[in-house]
Scaffold this motif. Sequence first.
Motif, PDB file in Angstrom:
ATOM      1  N   HIS A 175      -8.359   2.375  13.437  1.00 17.39           N
ATOM      2  CA  HIS A 175      -8.108   3.030  12.152  1.00 17.39           C
ATOM      3  C   HIS A 175      -8.238   2.024  11.009  1.00 17.39           C
ATOM      4  O   HIS A 175      -8.751   2.362   9.934  1.00 17.39           O
ATOM      5  CB  HIS A 175      -6.711   3.655  12.140  1.00 17.39           C
ATOM      6  CG  HIS A 175      -6.564   4.811  13.074  1.00 17.39           C
ATOM      7  ND1 HIS A 175      -5.452   5.649  13.062  1.00 17.39           N
ATOM      8  CD2 HIS A 175      -7.374   5.283  14.051  1.00 17.39           C
ATOM      9  CE1 HIS A 175      -5.592   6.570  13.997  1.00 17.39           C
ATOM     10  NE2 HIS A 175      -6.744   6.374  14.608  1.00 17.39           N
ATOM     11  N   LEU A 176      -7.754   0.803  11.247  1.00  8.38           N
ATOM     12  CA  LEU A 176      -7.847  -0.223  10.214  1.00  8.38           C
ATOM     13  C   LEU A 176      -9.304  -0.575   9.940  1.00  8.38           C
ATOM     14  O   LEU A 176      -9.710  -0.719   8.786  1.00  8.38           O
ATOM     15  CB  LEU A 176      -7.062  -1.463  10.645  1.00  8.38           C
ATOM     16  CG  LEU A 176      -7.010  -2.619   9.631  1.00  8.38           C
ATOM     17  CD1 LEU A 176      -6.388  -2.175   8.318  1.00  8.38           C
ATOM     18  CD2 LEU A 176      -6.239  -3.804  10.215  1.00  8.38           C
TER      19      LEU A 176
ATOM     20  N   ALA B 176       0.828  -1.200   0.000  1.00  4.11           N
ATOM     21  CA  ALA B 176       0.000   0.000   0.000  1.00  4.11           C
ATOM     22  C   ALA B 176       0.866   1.257   0.000  1.00  4.11           C
ATOM     23  O   ALA B 176       2.050   1.202   0.349  1.00  4.11           O
ATOM     24  CB  ALA B 176      -0.912  -0.008   1.227  1.00  4.11           C
ATOM     25  N   PRO B 177       0.302   2.401  -0.390  1.00 11.08           N
ATOM     26  CA  PRO B 177       1.072   3.653  -0.318  1.00 11.08           C
ATOM     27  C   PRO B 177       1.569   3.902   1.100  1.00 11.08           C
ATOM     28  O   PRO B 177       0.811   3.796   2.058  1.00 11.08           O
ATOM     29  CB  PRO B 177       0.047   4.713  -0.744  1.00 11.08           C
ATOM     30  CG  PRO B 177      -1.009   3.981  -1.489  1.00 11.08           C
ATOM     31  CD  PRO B 177      -1.070   2.622  -0.874  1.00 11.08           C
ATOM     32  N   GLY B 178       2.835   4.208   1.222  1.00  8.51           N
ATOM     33  CA  GLY B 178       3.406   4.470   2.533  1.00  8.51           C
ATOM     34  C   GLY B 178       3.859   3.239   3.270  1.00  8.51           C
ATOM     35  O   GLY B 178       4.294   3.324   4.420  1.00  8.51           O
ATOM     36  N   ALA B 179       3.776   2.076   2.618  1.00 10.46           N
ATOM     37  CA  ALA B 179       4.140   0.832   3.300  1.00 10.46           C
ATOM     38  C   ALA B 179       5.609   0.520   3.123  1.00 10.46           C
ATOM     39  O   ALA B 179       6.230   0.862   2.123  1.00 10.46           O
ATOM     40  CB  ALA B 179       3.309  -0.329   2.761  1.00 10.46           C
TER      41      ALA B 179
ATOM     42  N   PRO C 249      -3.351  11.296   5.061  1.00  7.16           N
ATOM     43  CA  PRO C 249      -4.622  11.438   4.333  1.00  7.16           C
ATOM     44  C   PRO C 249      -4.481  11.207   2.830  1.00  7.16           C
ATOM     45  O   PRO C 249      -5.355  10.585   2.209  1.00  7.16           O
ATOM     46  CB  PRO C 249      -5.028  12.876   4.646  1.00  7.16           C
ATOM     47  CG  PRO C 249      -4.446  13.140   6.005  1.00  7.16           C
ATOM     48  CD  PRO C 249      -3.122  12.409   5.996  1.00  7.16           C
ATOM     49  N   ALA C 250      -3.369  11.667   2.246  1.00 10.27           N
ATOM     50  CA  ALA C 250      -3.180  11.489   0.806  1.00 10.27           C
ATOM     51  C   ALA C 250      -2.992  10.016   0.449  1.00 10.27           C
ATOM     52  O   ALA C 250      -3.510   9.538  -0.572  1.00 10.27           O
ATOM     53  CB  ALA C 250      -1.970  12.301   0.337  1.00 10.27           C
ATOM     54  N   ARG C 251      -2.260   9.295   1.275  1.00 11.39           N
ATOM     55  CA  ARG C 251      -2.021   7.875   0.999  1.00 11.39           C
ATOM     56  C   ARG C 251      -3.306   7.068   1.203  1.00 11.39           C
ATOM     57  O   ARG C 251      -3.596   6.134   0.445  1.00 11.39           O
ATOM     58  CB  ARG C 251      -0.915   7.349   1.905  1.00 11.39           C
ATOM     59  CG  ARG C 251       0.459   7.883   1.538  1.00 11.39           C
ATOM     60  CD  ARG C 251       1.473   7.599   2.624  1.00 11.39           C
ATOM     61  NE  ARG C 251       2.811   8.017   2.233  1.00 11.39           N
ATOM     62  CZ  ARG C 251       3.833   8.092   3.064  1.00 11.39           C
ATOM     63  NH1 ARG C 251       3.665   7.777   4.345  1.00 11.39           N
ATOM     64  NH2 ARG C 251       5.015   8.472   2.645  1.00 11.39           N
TER      65      ARG C 251
ATOM     66  N   LYS D 202      -6.366   8.182   0.823  1.00 11.03           N
ATOM     67  CA  LYS D 202      -7.220   8.513  -0.322  1.00 11.03           C
ATOM     68  C   LYS D 202      -6.766   7.762  -1.563  1.00 11.03           C
ATOM     69  O   LYS D 202      -7.593   7.269  -2.347  1.00 11.03           O
ATOM     70  CB  LYS D 202      -7.183  10.025  -0.568  1.00 11.03           C
ATOM     71  CG  LYS D 202      -8.027  10.470  -1.750  1.00 11.03           C
ATOM     72  CD  LYS D 202      -7.918  11.973  -1.969  1.00 11.03           C
ATOM     73  CE  LYS D 202      -8.714  12.402  -3.196  1.00 11.03           C
ATOM     74  NZ  LYS D 202      -8.569  13.866  -3.457  1.00 11.03           N
ATOM     75  N   ALA D 203      -5.440   7.657  -1.739  1.00 12.95           N
ATOM     76  CA  ALA D 203      -4.898   6.960  -2.912  1.00 12.95           C
ATOM     77  C   ALA D 203      -5.285   5.486  -2.889  1.00 12.95           C
ATOM     78  O   ALA D 203      -5.674   4.921  -3.921  1.00 12.95           O
ATOM     79  CB  ALA D 203      -3.380   7.111  -2.946  1.00 12.95           C
ATOM     80  N   LEU D 204      -5.175   4.838  -1.724  1.00  8.41           N
ATOM     81  CA  LEU D 204      -5.536   3.419  -1.637  1.00  8.41           C
ATOM     82  C   LEU D 204      -7.004   3.209  -1.993  1.00  8.41           C
ATOM     83  O   LEU D 204      -7.347   2.294  -2.752  1.00  8.41           O
ATOM     84  CB  LEU D 204      -5.254   2.893  -0.236  1.00  8.41           C
ATOM     85  CG  LEU D 204      -5.670   1.439  -0.006  1.00  8.41           C
ATOM     86  CD1 LEU D 204      -4.850   0.493  -0.873  1.00  8.41           C
ATOM     87  CD2 LEU D 204      -5.535   1.053   1.461  1.00  8.41           C
ATOM     88  N   LEU D 205      -7.879   4.044  -1.471  1.00 13.03           N
ATOM     89  CA  LEU D 205      -9.303   3.909  -1.771  1.00 13.03           C
ATOM     90  C   LEU D 205      -9.574   4.139  -3.258  1.00 13.03           C
ATOM     91  O   LEU D 205     -10.419   3.464  -3.859  1.00 13.03           O
ATOM     92  CB  LEU D 205     -10.116   4.891  -0.921  1.00 13.03           C
ATOM     93  CG  LEU D 205     -10.074   4.626   0.590  1.00 13.03           C
ATOM     94  CD1 LEU D 205     -10.791   5.738   1.349  1.00 13.03           C
ATOM     95  CD2 LEU D 205     -10.675   3.274   0.928  1.00 13.03           C
TER      96      LEU D 205
END
Length: 347
Positions: free
Chosen positions: A189-190, A121-124, A139-141, A143-146
């Motif tokens: 959060h998850l 995932a983004p940021g992983a 928040p950006a990451r 949003k990107a995953l969704l």
Amino acid sequence: MTQKALQGVNLDGWLMLESWVTPELFAKTSTLDPIALANKLGSEAYAELMHTHVESFITEFDFKQMAARGYNAVRLPVPWYVFGEDGPLPGFHTASIEYVDKAFEWAEASDIKILITIVLAPGAEKTGNALRMKTDFTPARRKALLEIVGMLAARYVGRSSFLGIEPLDEVVTMRRRGLNVEPGMPLSHLRNLYRDAYAEIRRCAGNGPVIVFSDAGRHSNWKHFMASSRYENVWLDTHLYRPTSMPLSAGGTNAQQLLSASREALAQARTSGLPVMVGEWSAALSMPGKTTTIEGRIARERLFVAQQMSLLSVCPAWFFQTWKTSNRLPGWDARIALSNFERDMLR
């Protein structure tokens, strides 16, 4: 929900490189994960390496072989940058969506279902054991995953081989152990991320696709999650214990400990009330090399596989660790590990 039990394999190391699957691709750079490899090689050399690899590592022939051996599903790991520049936050990573398209064509020709899994995932970043993700969701990451899961859902919603989407693979969650707190994503959060992913997939693809959520190794922490009738076709994914997670028994193998732990993990996951699938399991056992013959190891692994298949028979789906490794690792490569359990026994 699909009514037919799905018995399949992961396609690890194809669209996202894994050093244990194809170590030769990492050897010259002394890296262990695809992000480090890409940074070390640079965009042009990395793109060339990826093109050569994805063209040849998995082909239509592999899907025909899987079908001939009795498998009816694949779990297809993809990274967040699967769309390349057409998707969010791609960096200079190479797109691989055309090969996902090919996988669907090959799967439909062989009557195989595909579960798409966002394995990075983004940021992983990979943890030290290269098996689970530490994920920093800005928040950006997030949003990107969704956006990515929505794009995938919309792209494949009409395909007959489309089983569904697993928005995240194994994630390291925050844990409190005594006075210490192990860093990771808070479980609350998850859960919220999973709810938003559910809404996005349903918005883009309706109620048909199965949506699978990883239990993140927290088998007993999903009671009443998505229990409301407004949630449809939701499964929980539990990954079973690996042989290195337990000490070697006095008998020279940890099979019974592993089976007991797997049985307990499945029982805990089922307290969620959701159908529980197993996204990863293997035939690998820890054995003392000097005292176990090759024949003895094979016999023990065969018995271990048969016992696990019996344990998994109540699941709506299971996926063996991977279909192919370049070194044909016996406990992890389905072509080797399950070669005696094909067609009739799988069904």
